[in-house]
Design a protein around this motif. Sequence first.
Motif, PDB file in Angstrom:
ATOM      1  N   VAL A   2     -43.146  61.674 -32.272  1.00 45.86           N
ATOM      2  CA  VAL A   2     -42.708  62.098 -33.071  1.00 45.86           C
ATOM      3  C   VAL A   2     -42.150  61.068 -33.883  1.00 45.86           C
ATOM      4  N   GLN A   3     -41.376  61.943 -35.549  1.00 40.20           N
ATOM      5  CA  GLN A   3     -41.229  61.038 -36.503  1.00 40.20           C
ATOM      6  C   GLN A   3     -39.875  61.241 -36.802  1.00 40.20           C
ATOM      7  N   SER A 114     -35.436  53.447 -28.918  1.00 40.18           N
ATOM      8  CA  SER A 114     -37.344  53.784 -28.670  1.00 40.18           C
ATOM      9  C   SER A 114     -37.571  54.166 -30.075  1.00 40.18           C
ATOM     10  N   TYR A 115     -37.355  54.997 -31.005  1.00 42.81           N
ATOM     11  CA  TYR A 115     -38.157  55.854 -32.466  1.00 42.81           C
ATOM     12  C   TYR A 115     -37.423  54.887 -33.140  1.00 42.81           C
TER      13      TYR A 115
END
Length: 126
Positions: A2-3, A114-115
């Motif tokens: 993930v970005q 989370s990200y």
Amino acid sequence: QVQLVESGGGLVQTGVSLRLSCAASGLTFSNHVMGWFRQAPGKERVFVAAITWNSGITYYADSVKGRFTISRDNAKNTVYLQMNSLKPEDTAVYYCAAPPVWQATMLHSVKTYSYWGQGTQVTVSS
């Protein structure tokens, strides 16, 4: 992987507007609530705004309500933060963030997400 990549920050004067963007990859974007947080020097990271999957519900911190607008374009995997009537106290690093899939509670909490992106600096001069 993930970005989340933020862009659009800068140095501006009081009263002007900026629009931040956050481009997401590596996740099913439309399945995630998206949020914006900010962190001023020497202070904790705090909630700014969040938006649900289909833009049906938005949430704002009291300090930005009426001045900032969060939006998203699921076709572009991008979330935006339109910031109007900027004030010196809005100076901070702004982060976009995503909680786990379908998570839609406790959206004001840093721990829910989370990200995280790397952040973009917004500086408002008086």
